[in-house]
Design a protein around this motif. Structure first.
Motif, PDB file in Angstrom:
ATOM      1  N   THR A   1       0.948  -1.280  -0.016  1.00  0.00           N
ATOM      2  CA  THR A   1      -0.340   0.394   0.212  1.00  0.00           C
ATOM      3  C   THR A   1       0.896   0.940  -0.053  1.00  0.00           C
ATOM      4  N   GLU A   2       2.199   0.922   0.999  1.00  0.00           N
ATOM      5  CA  GLU A   2       2.987   2.312   1.137  1.00  0.00           C
ATOM      6  C   GLU A   2       3.829   2.785  -0.866  1.00  0.00           C
ATOM      7  N   ARG A   3       3.913   1.285  -0.934  1.00  0.00           N
ATOM      8  CA  ARG A   3       4.385   1.252  -2.324  1.00  0.00           C
ATOM      9  C   ARG A   3       3.732   1.562  -3.480  1.00  0.00           C
ATOM     10  N   ARG A   4       2.541   1.674  -3.110  1.00  0.00           N
ATOM     11  CA  ARG A   4       1.531   1.934  -4.155  1.00  0.00           C
ATOM     12  C   ARG A   4       1.265   3.287  -4.240  1.00  0.00           C
ATOM     13  N   TYR A   5       1.008   4.072  -2.874  1.00  0.00           N
ATOM     14  CA  TYR A   5       0.510   5.350  -2.783  1.00  0.00           C
ATOM     15  C   TYR A   5       2.512   6.347  -2.519  1.00  0.00           C
ATOM     16  N   ALA A   6       3.411   5.883  -2.924  1.00  0.00           N
ATOM     17  CA  ALA A   6       4.892   6.767  -3.685  1.00  0.00           C
ATOM     18  C   ALA A   6       5.179   6.704  -4.919  1.00  0.00           C
ATOM     19  N   GLN A   7       4.244   5.520  -6.092  1.00  0.00           N
ATOM     20  CA  GLN A   7       4.040   5.750  -7.493  1.00  0.00           C
ATOM     21  C   GLN A   7       2.924   6.922  -7.264  1.00  0.00           C
ATOM     22  N   VAL A   8       1.859   7.055  -7.092  1.00  0.00           N
ATOM     23  CA  VAL A   8       0.961   8.496  -6.962  1.00  0.00           C
ATOM     24  C   VAL A   8       1.932   9.754  -6.740  1.00  0.00           C
TER      25      VAL A   8
ATOM     26  N   VAL B   1      -0.379   6.034   5.378  1.00  0.00           N
ATOM     27  CA  VAL B   1      -0.925   5.439   4.338  1.00  0.00           C
ATOM     28  C   VAL B   1      -1.708   4.487   5.332  1.00  0.00           C
ATOM     29  N   LYS B   2      -2.686   4.101   4.531  1.00  0.00           N
ATOM     30  CA  LYS B   2      -3.364   2.557   5.561  1.00  0.00           C
ATOM     31  C   LYS B   2      -3.897   1.971   4.493  1.00  0.00           C
ATOM     32  N   ALA B   3      -4.697   0.811   4.773  1.00  0.00           N
ATOM     33  CA  ALA B   3      -5.420  -0.157   4.140  1.00  0.00           C
ATOM     34  C   ALA B   3      -6.325   0.376   4.649  1.00  0.00           C
ATOM     35  N   ALA B   4      -7.534  -0.522   4.057  1.00  0.00           N
ATOM     36  CA  ALA B   4      -8.989  -0.283   4.318  1.00  0.00           C
ATOM     37  C   ALA B   4      -9.367  -0.217   5.815  1.00  0.00           C
ATOM     38  N   TRP B   5      -8.346  -1.077   6.698  1.00  0.00           N
ATOM     39  CA  TRP B   5      -9.072  -1.289   7.941  1.00  0.00           C
ATOM     40  C   TRP B   5      -7.823  -0.902   8.742  1.00  0.00           C
ATOM     41  N   TYR B   6      -7.881   0.078   9.817  1.00  0.00           N
ATOM     42  CA  TYR B   6      -6.200   0.028  10.555  1.00  0.00           C
ATOM     43  C   TYR B   6      -6.617   0.061  12.529  1.00  0.00           C
ATOM     44  N   LYS B   7      -5.370  -0.323  12.786  1.00  0.00           N
ATOM     45  CA  LYS B   7      -5.680  -0.235  14.267  1.00  0.00           C
ATOM     46  C   LYS B   7      -5.885   1.171  14.649  1.00  0.00           C
ATOM     47  N   GLU B   8      -6.976   1.512  15.707  1.00  0.00           N
ATOM     48  CA  GLU B   8      -7.331   2.149  16.531  1.00  0.00           C
ATOM     49  C   GLU B   8      -6.161   3.371  17.273  1.00  0.00           C
ATOM     50  N   ASP B   9      -5.777   2.173  17.124  1.00  0.00           N
ATOM     51  CA  ASP B   9      -3.414   2.687  18.414  1.00  0.00           C
ATOM     52  C   ASP B   9      -3.501   3.954  17.320  1.00  0.00           C
TER      53      ASP B   9
ATOM     54  N   LEU C   1      -5.058  11.991   6.029  1.00  0.00           N
ATOM     55  CA  LEU C   1      -4.630   9.910   6.336  1.00  0.00           C
ATOM     56  C   LEU C   1      -4.844   9.631   4.554  1.00  0.00           C
ATOM     57  N   CYS C   2      -4.118   9.412   4.378  1.00  0.00           N
ATOM     58  CA  CYS C   2      -4.455   8.268   3.061  1.00  0.00           C
ATOM     59  C   CYS C   2      -4.934   6.846   3.274  1.00  0.00           C
ATOM     60  N   GLN C   3      -5.781   6.284   2.266  1.00  0.00           N
ATOM     61  CA  GLN C   3      -6.809   5.415   3.214  1.00  0.00           C
ATOM     62  C   GLN C   3      -6.915   4.764   1.337  1.00  0.00           C
ATOM     63  N   TRP C   4      -6.245   3.428   0.975  1.00  0.00           N
ATOM     64  CA  TRP C   4      -6.169   2.454  -0.295  1.00  0.00           C
ATOM     65  C   TRP C   4      -8.350   1.926  -0.149  1.00  0.00           C
TER      66      TRP C   4
END
Length: 161
Positions: free
Chosen positions: A65-72, A118-126, A145-148
């Motif tokens: 996900t981070e690699r994909r956002y780096a492409q963006v 960058v976060k995927a579709a779900w992420y921890k509350e922390d 916050l950038c979410q895929w």
């Protein structure tokens, strides 16, 4: 922002930044190949070139996900929307034994700094709590916050309240 000369485009090809050539009309142009298999620029499309994809090494990032956002971000950089970006450049101290290493530092066109997590579709509350705390402690940055989700990017600016 199109590149105007063949030399600029050839430099991008040599660095491996551009993989496909798109003309101003939106047609995909097939550039010729040399004996070594490298693309050559067709002279008739030299004035209206945009990168369609960016090569980013896999081993540089912690997740796909981070690699994909780096492409963006790289495409946004070449389009002139941002000046530059850096991967995990700083660690923010939030409390004793509590830190946040933000995924991307993005230098915007007005030289403002934005920190993109960058976060995927779900992420921890922390992670969400740390991001909100960092936005309060460091109001000099814009936190995003950038979410895929479902084949698309969703952005949320975190207020510094």
């Amino acid at each position: 922002m199109p590149w105007g000369t063949e030399a600029e485009y050839a430099a991008l090809l040599a660095r491996g930044v551009v993989r496909e050539v798109i003309t101003a009309k939106g047609d995909t142009a097939t550039a010729g190949h040399t004996q070594e298999g490298k693309k050559q620029l067709s002279p008739n499309i030299a004035s209206a070139l945009l990168p369609s994809t960016v090569e980013i090494p896999r081993d540089r990032f912690r997740s796909d996900t981070e690699r994909r956002y780096a492409q963006v971000l790289e495409l946004r950089k070449y389009a002139g929307e941002i000046v530059d970006w850096y991967y995990e450049p700083i660690r923010l101290f939030l409390a004793p034994r509590t830190t946040l290493t933000v995924d991307f530092l993005v230098v915007m066109r007005g030289k403002n700094l934005a920190l993109h997590e960058v976060k995927a579709a779900w992420y921890k509350e922390d992670g969400w709590v740390k991001l909100k705390m960092a936005a309060r402690l460091y109001p000099c940055f814009t936190f995003v916050l950038c979410q895929w989700k479902e084949r698309g990017w969703y952005y949320q600016t975190i207020p510094a309240v």
